[in-house]
Each structure stands twice: as C-alpha cells, then as structure tokens.
Design an enzyme around this catalytic site. Structure first.
Site, short mmCIF file in Angstrom:
data_model
loop_
_atom_site.label_atom_id
_atom_site.label_comp_id
_atom_site.label_asym_id
_atom_site.label_seq_id
_atom_site.Cartn_x
_atom_site.Cartn_y
_atom_site.Cartn_z
N GLU A 190 -41.59 -132.38 57.86
CA GLU A 190 -41.70 -131.60 56.63
C GLU A 190 -42.38 -132.53 55.62
OE1 GLU A 190 -39.12 -129.42 53.13
OE2 GLU A 190 -38.52 -131.34 54.00
N ASP B 271 -36.71 -134.19 57.79
CA ASP B 271 -36.65 -133.66 56.43
C ASP B 271 -37.28 -134.62 55.42
OD1 ASP B 271 -35.51 -131.71 54.43
OD2 ASP B 271 -34.40 -133.50 53.82
#
Length: 719
Positions: free
Chosen positions: A452, A399
């Site tokens: 990401e 993330d």
C-alpha cells in the site's frame, strides 16, 4: 552482597547465588530463593535450611550426590498452606544455541520465533517451558505469572553474555499458562512487559502472554501448497475480497464468531461470489477494537477475539481446501505507545528510534521501528515468514509503505532528520523492505507481497536486482482516487473530468497494480460506495454497477472491501456487522449478482486477466468521447482472444452508437450492467450484432449498437 542484591531484585545474574554453589569451605551446596515458601524440601525428603532473616534456603550435599543433576523442590506455600513440587529452574545449564544467538545478533535469523519467546520443551527428561527474551541494558529480567504470584524476585533470568538475550527454563509449566516479563531498567524503572514473540495473548483488556504448544496442527492443504509454489500470479486472475473478520457477521452485538464458525459462513459466501482470495485486515493482537488491528501489540499472536492459533490455522486450511487463497494485512510501519508492549521496552527506545523526529508518527500517535537495528529488523523479517510458513498465509499486504519510505512523511519543516546524504528517503526502511521481499520470495515460494504505497516512488513492484523494492504488486491508489472522484460527479459534469478515467493508462504498466476499493474509502465521513454515487436510488445503483464493470475491465488485479458487493447503504462500522437486511432488497441483490458475474467472467475469460501488467493486453477503441462521457476499449490475451468493453457514464441511452472493431464477425453481449437481472432498465442489444464494412476509429470494420444509460457492455466475437 550478591545474595542481598538478589533479594532486593537487582542482581544481574541469579546463577551467581542460586542452584549449585559452594560454601566457605568449598563444599557443594544447593541454594534457592523462595519468597512464597514456608518450608522447602530438597528432593522430597531432605529439609532445606532457611538463612536467617532471608528467603534463601540451603542444603549441603553429601559426597554421594551427583553435582550437576537436576533436583526437585517440595515447598509449603505460606499463602495457601498447600504443598507443591517442581524441579528447580536453577539446575539447568544454558539452553539457547550459540548459532541462534549469533544469527539473531546479526539480524539474519529468518526463523527467530523458533527459539525466541516461550517454547514447551523436555530437557533431560524434564518437561517445562523455555523462555528467551531480547532486552539489552537491563539490571535484571524476570519471568512472572500465576505460578509465582507475579513476583519478579522468584524467577530471575540468565543473561546470555553480551547478546542482550535472557533465558530461563521453568519445569512443569503447561499450555495456557499466562506470563509476562518484569524488567528492571538500567536507571531503576520497574517495567512489566508482554512477550514480543508471544504466539497467543489473553483477550483484551487482559494483556498477558499465554504459553502455547509448538505447532502440531495437521494440515490438509498439501495440494494447494504445491500449486501455490508454482502460482503464475502475473497471468492468473486475482480477485480479492477484503474482510474485517470481526464485523463481517456477528452472532450478537458484543460477540464474535470464532475462526471455525466464520469459516462455515464466509467461505461458501466468498466462493459463491466468485472471488479467488480473501484479504484479512490485521488479525494480530491489538488492544483497541477501533484501531481495526493496525495498532499491533502482539505481532506473533492471532487475536484472541476470534479464537486460538489452531482455530485460525483451521480457517486458512479450509479456505485452501475450497480453492481460496488468504492474504493478511501486515503492519511493520509502526506500533502503538501502550506501555505493556514494545514502546520503550527496556526503559529506553529499543524497538523504536529515540529521536521523535525519526521515531514517531504524530498523525497516528504511534512509534516507528528502528529498521537499522539488527535485532529489530530480525523481529520483523522472521514475523513475515512466521505467517507465511507456520500459518500457510498466501501473501502479505504491507500497510502504510509510504510512511516507511519517507523521513518527512506527514512532517513539517524541522520535524524530520535527513538521511546521510541529506535526502528525505529512509534508506534503512528501503533496505529492510528489499530484504523482506527477498526472503519471502526465496523461502515461501508463490507467496505474494503487496504494497500500500500512495506516492510515485519508482519500481515498488520491480526486482531488487534492478533497483526495485521487490514487491509482487502495488495498490494503485492513483486509480482509486481519480476514479472515485470522477464517479462522484453528477453525470452532467463528468465530461469536464474525462481525463480522470483515462489518465491511468499513462502509468498502468509501470508497476504490477492491484485496483483497490478498500475499507479506507467507506469510513470517517467518506460515505459508502452506494452513497458516493450521485442521483436518485436507481441512478446510484446503476452508477455502482457501471463503476464495478469499469474496475473489472481495467488492467490490474481486483480488490473490493466487504459491503461493496451488497451495495451497503451505510459506512462501515467495525463495532457492528454488515447490513445484511438491506442486502436482501431486490435492487441491491442486483448489484450482488453483477459482482458475482463479473468475478466469473474475469476468471473464465483470459482476455480480462492474462495480460494485466502488459501494454499488449489493452487497447483503446475510443477514449476521446468526453462530450458523451463514453469509453470503449479492448482487453485481449496472449493468443489474441479479446473482449470489447463499452461504458456510458451518463443516464442518456446512446442509440446507434458506432465503434470500430477488429474483425468482420458477429458480436454478442456477454454482460450488460443494465440487464433487468441486475435490476437495470434492460436497455441493450438482444441477439447478435453484425459488423459492417465501415471503417471507423482506425479499424476496417465497425458495429452500431445501443449503449444503456449509466451502463457497461462486454462484447465477444461469436465463433
């Protein structure tokens, strides 16, 4: 003075005064500090003498006693008037291996979780639990729990030299026991902290750590794991169903299915829908439901909301036995400021940077790991392997990578510190990510890492040896943003935005891309995918079906967040469950049937997945027909087998629409998003479509066909 310091809770080394000692004459004795005891017996039958005005108890040893052996204490609890019996923790020598200490201090202990934290052990025939903590620059570290009335004076820990590590072995503790650490900082702050390496934590709002047995789970997924080690991810289909486990389905508004119950429901559904993998939003422990798990306080603990660690293992095992891979979201980019967790762990910045210009994300109200500190880096690197090896997770979606890479991420001028060369790149984070990817791919063969990363940082998914970050794949945020922006336009205006569909081919092969339609796009006022679509209900659903077909035709692996496949009308709400009532509506079921068929086609037709990361797998037929908002292209595999894909982004049917084709042959629709089976208008091309000797668009052959309104066609040569 040392005894007085221990009674006041400020003695650094309790073994200076506890356990085996010598009296003023040099004769051996045993001394214990037991503030909750009324009476204490040594080895069951010898009374220990309380030192006047203190909670110290002593007994002189006779010549027959073997100094260094373990001894039992029997004491009368002054609060409950009950007798208890236990071996003394202060009769045990240091237990932590010197090699473990050295590797951890160097930041090179890939399996630090195997000795850090709480581990049930049998030492010299005595059963108990060994606790090892990293917290440098303390006056004292103690273990507290129900077993000592949360009194930090009872079980002060042994400092292991200058390593910053502390340990204590407590005999008699069992799985399920709750504990924390009580820490006295160098400036006198008394802190109560959960164990950073705790493998289970209590259900929120309780923040205590919990002892669990070392992994004894009997895995049944050997075949899957053997195949995973040789997984040819570049050339195989990967279609990911992104799930928030707590809100996919619920038994009641305030309740959760546990992992085993969720497996009963989710696994058959995902298989029926044709996905190859499940991606779970963070399953690590977190105090706030509304954070979706992205503000982690227990990096090694599966959240107690959904059951025990072994129940989570059961879920993964059953996925593997059913041919489904499991990815999890992993969050090494930041952590919350909750005082019971990692923030200012020893009273000062420890896991985070001290300077907020480098150590804080103001946008999220969270702190940033100090990737340059060996022990912090080791905490995260071992955590990555922990999930992949101890839980058989198949990959990590990392993330907020962009927030790690840039020192000026979401910061104004003067709010950030440049690197040693004056640049904005976080060189420590870059080195950490490269090391993480190297270790993962080396020690967990076949496991994938996905970034990401929302910027144009180069070579995210390229080998470290070539200067890349070493990720397996990268989320294509540009594709997601451009294409959602395009599809939200009224069809009458789409011709002015045609390049948003075609621009991705400029960079589509610069990385190994995943095409995400993620949770972030259906929350916080962004609307559901259904509601993003323009027009009346019929057009919204037709646009949604068209858009999904476009995603599956475009090069790149696929990801869809739960709810998109049932055309959920509302935004996602983590406090409830998906709108399964609306999913029963016939026209929405048409969307579900289409997604299932797209997954099936994507997996069965090598042309749609084998060359996802190569120019050789894609060719435009016509990308310039912006006036009619149409596109036509070819996807092909290594042997030259191909699928023709056509798209009409307007509600106007296109009759006698001609495109060039590679072969003089007959073509057949293998998918039409406007089929009545998908609740469309059933406009299309029944029967076979014969090619003509009419040169068109650089091809010697062409076909004329009908493009359905707001529809997509997939064609295949009839052989």
């Amino acid at each position: 003075m040392t005894m007085k310091a221990l009674q006041e809770g400020i003695l650094h080394d309790p073994f200076l005064v506890l356990g085996y000692q010598k009296n003023a004459k040099g004769l051996p004795l045993v001394r214990e500090f037991m503030p909750n005891a009324e009476e204490v017996m040594f080895n069951q039958d010898t009374p220990m003498k309380r030192l006047e005005g203190t909670d110290f108890f002593e007994v002189a040893l006779d010549e027959s006693f073997e100094v260094g052996s373990h001894y039992q204490l029997k004491w009368l609890d002054k609060h409950t008037s009950e007798w208890h019996e236990q071996y003394s923790p202060y009769s045990f020598l240091p237990q932590t291996d010197e090699l473990d200490i050295h590797l951890f201090s160097e930041g090179k202990h890939n399996h630090a979780y195997r000795f850090m934290g709480a581990h049930l052990k049998t030492i010299d025939g005595v059963e108990g639990c060994l606790f090892v903590l990293w917290a440098p620059s303390l006056k004292r570290a103690s273990l507290v729990g129900n077993f000592n009335r949360w009194d930090g004076r009872c079980h002060p820990m042994r400092a292991l030299g200058g390593s910053g590590l502390w340990e204590i072995f407590i005999p008699g503790l069992n799985p399920g026991e709750h504990y924390k650490y009580e820490l006295l900082s160098k400036d006198g702050q008394l802190l109560i902290k959960t164990d950073p390496y705790a493998r289970e934590m209590a259900l929120r709002p309780d923040t205590t750590s919990r002892i669990v047995a070392d992994d004894t789970y009997r895995w049944q997924d050997q075949e899957w794991m053997e195949q995973r080690a040789n997984f040819d991810w570049q050339h195989k289909p990967i279609s990911i169903y992104e799930v928030h486990a707590g809100s996919w389905q619920r038994p009641a508004p305030e309740e959760f299915y546990n992992w085993e119950e969720l497996a009963d429901r989710l696994i058959p559904y995902v298989k029926e829908m044709g996905y190859t993998h499940i991606e779970l939003m963070p399953i690590t422990e977190h105090p706030l439901d509304q954070s979706w798990g992205y503000q982690v306080t227990g990096f090694y603990a599966p959240t107690s909301r959904l059951g025990s660690p072994d129940q989570f293992r059961t879920f993964i095992d059953r996925c593997h036995q059913n041919g489904l891979g499991v990815f999890i979201d992993w969050v090494p980019a930041h952590f919350p400021k909750d005082s019971f967790a990692l923030a200012r762990f020893n009273g000062d910045a420890l896991y985070e940077h001290a300077d907020t210009r480098k150590g804080e994300h103001k946008e999220w109200g969270t702190l940033i790991f100090n990737y340059g500190l060996n022990e912090v880096r080791n905490f995260l690197l071992a955590n990555a392997l922990y999930w992949l090896q101890e839980f058989h997770i198949d990959g990590l979606r990392v993330d907020a990578v962009a927030s790690m890479l840039y020192l000026d991420y979401d910061r104004d001028h003067g709010e950030w510190l440049p690197n040693e060369f004056g640049g904005r790149e976080n060189l420590e984070a870059v080195a950490f990510l490269q090391e993480m990817n190297r270790i993962v791919h080396q020690e967990a063969p076949g496991a994938l890492t996905m970034a990401e990363e929302s910027t144009s940082w180069p070579m995210v998914s390229r080998p470290i040896e070539l200067g890349g970050l070493g990720f397996t794949m990268k989320w294509n945020m540009g594709w997601m943003n451009d294409n959602l922006d395009y599809i939200e336009n009224d069809p009458v205006h789409r011709k002015y935005h045609h390049n948003k569909l075609t621009f991705s081919q400029v960079y589509a092969y610069s990385e190994n891309f995943v095409l995400p339609l993620s949770h972030d796009e259906v929350v916080h006022g962004k609307y559901s995918l259904f509601d993003k679509m323009p027009g009346d209900r019929w057009q919204k659903l037709a646009n949604q079906r068209l858009f999904y077909a476009w995603q599956y035709a475009h090069p790149g692996k696929k990801l869809m967040f739960m709810g998109g496949e049932i055309s959920q009308p509302e935004e996602w709400n983590e406090l409830g469950q998906l709108n399964w009532h609306a999913a029963q509506e016939e026209d929405r079921q048409g969307v579900s049937r289409l997604v299932a068929d797209l997954n099936k086609l994507y997996c069965e037709e090598t042309a749609l997945h084998e060359l996802d990361f190569s120019h050789d797998g894609f060719r435009w037929i016509d990308c310039n027909d912006s006036d009619q908002s149409t596109l036509s292209l070819i996807r092909q595999d290594e042997e030259g087998n191909y699928i023709i894909c056509l798209f009409n982004f307007t509600p106007v049917p296109r009759e006698n629409y001609r495109i060039g084709v590679p072969d003089a042959s007959e073509y057949q629709e293998i998918l039409n998003t406007d089929s009545s089976y998908y609740s469309g208008s059933n406009c299309g091309n029944s029967g076979l479509i014969e090619s003509e000797d009419t040169a068109w668009m650089g091809f010697e052959q062409s076909i004329a066909l009908t493009l359905p309104p707001l529809g997509a066609l997939f064609l295949k040569v009839v052989k």
